[in-house]
Scaffold this active site. Sequence first.
Site, PDB file in Angstrom:
ATOM      1  N   ARG A  27       0.797  -1.231   0.128  1.00  0.00           N
ATOM      2  CA  ARG A  27       0.073  -0.042  -0.016  1.00  0.00           C
ATOM      3  C   ARG A  27       0.861   1.313  -0.050  1.00  0.00           C
ATOM      4  NH1 ARG A  27      -5.321  -0.403   2.092  1.00  0.00           N
ATOM      5  NH2 ARG A  27      -6.295  -2.010   0.997  1.00  0.00           N
ATOM      6  N   ARG A  31      -3.586   6.742   1.106  1.00  0.00           N
ATOM      7  CA  ARG A  31      -4.059   8.342   1.628  1.00  0.00           C
ATOM      8  C   ARG A  31      -3.024   8.815   2.708  1.00  0.00           C
ATOM      9  NH1 ARG A  31      -9.426   5.021   3.839  1.00  0.00           N
ATOM     10  NH2 ARG A  31      -7.556   3.492   3.548  1.00  0.00           N
ATOM     11  N   ARG A  40      -7.010  11.588  -5.871  1.00  0.00           N
ATOM     12  CA  ARG A  40      -8.258  10.848  -5.429  1.00  0.00           C
ATOM     13  C   ARG A  40      -9.549  11.725  -5.418  1.00  0.00           C
ATOM     14  NH1 ARG A  40     -12.314   8.646  -3.382  1.00  0.00           N
ATOM     15  NH2 ARG A  40     -12.370   6.929  -1.472  1.00  0.00           N
ATOM     16  N   ASP A  77      -7.163  -2.602  -7.167  1.00  0.00           N
ATOM     17  CA  ASP A  77      -7.522  -3.218  -5.896  1.00  0.00           C
ATOM     18  C   ASP A  77      -7.887  -4.694  -6.169  1.00  0.00           C
ATOM     19  OD1 ASP A  77      -8.559  -2.192  -3.021  1.00  0.00           O
ATOM     20  OD2 ASP A  77      -9.961  -3.997  -3.658  1.00  0.00           O
ATOM     21  N   TYR A 154     -14.998 -11.627   0.930  1.00  0.00           N
ATOM     22  CA  TYR A 154     -15.473 -10.624   0.337  1.00  0.00           C
ATOM     23  C   TYR A 154     -16.719 -10.660  -0.183  1.00  0.00           C
ATOM     24  CZ  TYR A 154     -11.795  -7.518   2.203  1.00  0.00           C
ATOM     25  OH  TYR A 154     -10.952  -7.122   3.150  1.00  0.00           O
TER      26      TYR A 154
HETATM   27  O1  CP3 Z   1      -0.298  -1.464  -2.465  1.00  0.00           O
HETATM   28  C1  CP3 Z   1      -0.565  -0.608  -3.294  1.00  0.00           C
HETATM   29  O2  CP3 Z   1       0.082   0.557  -3.155  1.00  0.00           O
HETATM   30  C2  CP3 Z   1      -1.376  -0.969  -4.446  1.00  0.00           C
HETATM   31  C3  CP3 Z   1      -2.739  -0.799  -4.245  1.00  0.00           C
HETATM   32  C4  CP3 Z   1      -3.571  -1.579  -3.461  1.00  0.00           C
HETATM   33  C5  CP3 Z   1      -4.669  -1.203  -2.706  1.00  0.00           C
HETATM   34  N1  CP3 Z   1      -5.557  -2.354  -2.396  1.00  0.00           N
HETATM   35  C6  CP3 Z   1      -5.338   0.080  -3.079  1.00  0.00           C
HETATM   36  C7  CP3 Z   1      -6.463   0.481  -1.988  1.00  0.00           C
HETATM   37  C8  CP3 Z   1      -3.441  -3.046  -3.348  1.00  0.00           C
HETATM   38  C9  CP3 Z   1      -2.355  -4.159  -3.623  1.00  0.00           C
HETATM   39  C10 CP3 Z   1      -4.773  -3.468  -2.440  1.00  0.00           C
HETATM   40  C11 CP3 Z   1      -5.200  -4.872  -2.198  1.00  0.00           C
HETATM   41  C12 CP3 Z   1      -6.259  -5.096  -1.331  1.00  0.00           C
HETATM   42  N2  CP3 Z   1      -7.581  -4.462  -1.211  1.00  0.00           N
HETATM   43  C13 CP3 Z   1      -6.234  -6.117  -0.244  1.00  0.00           C
HETATM   44  C14 CP3 Z   1      -5.068  -6.962   0.119  1.00  0.00           C
HETATM   45  C15 CP3 Z   1      -3.960  -6.485   1.098  1.00  0.00           C
HETATM   46  C16 CP3 Z   1      -4.708  -5.889   2.393  1.00  0.00           C
HETATM   47  O3  CP3 Z   1      -4.354  -4.860   2.820  1.00  0.00           O
HETATM   48  O4  CP3 Z   1      -4.924  -6.964   2.986  1.00  0.00           O
HETATM   49  C17 CP3 Z   1      -7.377  -5.968   0.498  1.00  0.00           C
HETATM   50  C18 CP3 Z   1      -8.027  -6.852   1.665  1.00  0.00           C
HETATM   51  C19 CP3 Z   1      -8.380  -5.162  -0.249  1.00  0.00           C
HETATM   52  C20 CP3 Z   1      -9.719  -4.684  -0.077  1.00  0.00           C
HETATM   53  C21 CP3 Z   1      -9.905  -3.296   0.302  1.00  0.00           C
HETATM   54  N3  CP3 Z   1      -9.662  -2.180  -0.682  1.00  0.00           N
HETATM   55  C22 CP3 Z   1     -10.201  -2.731   1.369  1.00  0.00           C
HETATM   56  C23 CP3 Z   1     -10.348  -3.647   2.778  1.00  0.00           C
HETATM   57  C24 CP3 Z   1     -10.109  -1.403   1.438  1.00  0.00           C
HETATM   58  C25 CP3 Z   1     -10.598  -0.639   2.484  1.00  0.00           C
HETATM   59  C26 CP3 Z   1      -9.570  -0.366   3.397  1.00  0.00           C
HETATM   60  C27 CP3 Z   1      -9.001   0.968   3.275  1.00  0.00           C
HETATM   61  O5  CP3 Z   1      -7.806   1.180   3.767  1.00  0.00           O
HETATM   62  O6  CP3 Z   1      -9.728   2.022   3.429  1.00  0.00           O
HETATM   63  C28 CP3 Z   1      -9.766  -1.061   0.013  1.00  0.00           C
HETATM   64  C29 CP3 Z   1      -9.704   0.243  -0.323  1.00  0.00           C
HETATM   65  C30 CP3 Z   1      -8.324   0.767  -0.936  1.00  0.00           C
HETATM   66  N4  CP3 Z   1      -7.703  -0.193  -1.538  1.00  0.00           N
HETATM   67  C31 CP3 Z   1      -7.649   2.104  -0.719  1.00  0.00           C
HETATM   68  C32 CP3 Z   1      -6.367   1.796  -1.448  1.00  0.00           C
HETATM   69  C33 CP3 Z   1      -5.457   3.017  -1.542  1.00  0.00           C
HETATM   70  C34 CP3 Z   1      -8.323   3.264   0.253  1.00  0.00           C
HETATM   71  C35 CP3 Z   1      -9.318   3.733  -0.730  1.00  0.00           C
HETATM   72  C36 CP3 Z   1      -9.364   5.257  -0.671  1.00  0.00           C
HETATM   73  O7  CP3 Z   1      -8.565   5.855  -1.185  1.00  0.00           O
HETATM   74  O8  CP3 Z   1     -10.544   5.633  -0.098  1.00  0.00           O
END
Ligand code: CP3
Length: 360
Positions: A27, A31, A40, A77, A154
């Site tokens: 990640r 944010r 964003r 994602d 999910y």
């Molecule tokens: O790593 C990176 O920089 C690449 C981008 C990336 C995102 N999600 C961006 C994201 C990657 C590799 C993921 C994987 C992901 N997504 C996982 C597996 C890794 C982990 O963290 O366990 C999972 C379970 C998800 C599902 C997901 N997407 C969740 C649970 C959430 C909400 C949690 C949160 O932090 O808000 C997301 C949203 C998400 N995916 C964001 C980002 C940057 C935040 C969204 C926003 O900008 O509002």
Amino acid sequence: MSAARATRFLRACRGQEVDRTPVWLMRQAGRYLPEYRATRAQVSGFLKLCQTPELACEVTLQPLRRFDLDAAILFSDILTVPHAMGMELDFLEGEGPVFSSPLRQASDLQRLGQPDPEQELRYVMDAVRLIRHELDGRVPLIGFAGSPWTLACYMIEGRGSRDFLHAKSWLYSDPESLEQLLDRLVQALVAYLRAQATAGAQALMLFDTWGGTLSTPAYHRFSFTPMQRVIAGLRAAPESVDLPIIVFSKGGSNWLELMANSGANVIGLDWTIEINAARKRLGKSVAVQGNLDPIALYGQSALLRAEIERILCANAGRPGHIFNLGHGITPQTPIDNVELLVETVHAWNGCNNDSVYEEY
Ligand code: CP3
């Protein structure tokens, strides 16, 4: 352009000697960066950000402009795949991802299609192509997908969960139909990751965020075996046969001996296990990635540095270590500490008490 920076990560994935330990962060785009929040804000929602290749490319590159990272990870994602299979998906502010019509019984599987990655997921492939072009060989690009089990969690729960009541009660009441769902995900993920490889991804990572919620036999059957099949599918395809593959089961340190035989080149470690202990159990055929507690980045800088050095010392200079967090970076992380992390890893030149760690 530094030739060492361009190859350090890929060499470490293959267990080859490197000039210094490569580092990237799960990640790393997100944010905690003000420039991410600004990009964003240009679109109506998170999914739109993922679906706009120019913006996905921009946010992929943002952390690389600030920090001397050794790899880029595709900005996307894991839930784009179930979305492309026909499930309606929203990312709600303060709540995270939500599927409005989760899968709750075997007959719901009929709703799922098999996406063509160059059709329904073309925006991901376009982002990969664009990012590769913009990176211009400076650092390699990692593609990724969720593990079948984590995606199924999910798709069945409809959202994040504390206890995975729906997903796990399905597992204990109708394991055969759960396997059918996982089979469909295996197929979709092999096609999706092959397409990422064709589009230009230079390594592939499987995120198994919820594997660690399972019992040992359930992990074996419902998380590990489907991942192993995804990897076997990638190894059977010319475009991905030789790509480094990273597998990360959060909470998976119980099952390292199993994971050593997944077919992956690199095993991701969360922060609950010491690298020297993990490597002893994994053997010499795989590399490791990890394993700083992401919350250590909220700490005092001297203690953060000590944590980083503790991890580097636990690996004791053995080839095949990629420094990373044990899970994703969180939104309030102080940027200065991220910079300190990258610099500390790169500046490290051995530790003077190697002898406290047992040889493996
Ligand atoms: O790593 C990176 O920089 C690449 C981008 C990336 C995102 N999600 C961006 C994201 C990657 C590799 C993921 C994987 C992901 N997504 C996982 C597996 C890794 C982990 O963290 O366990 C999972 C379970 C998800 C599902 C997901 N997407 C969740 C649970 C959430 C909400 C949690 C949160 O932090 O808000 C997301 C949203 C998400 N995916 C964001 C980002 C940057 C935040 C969204 C926003 O900008 O509002």
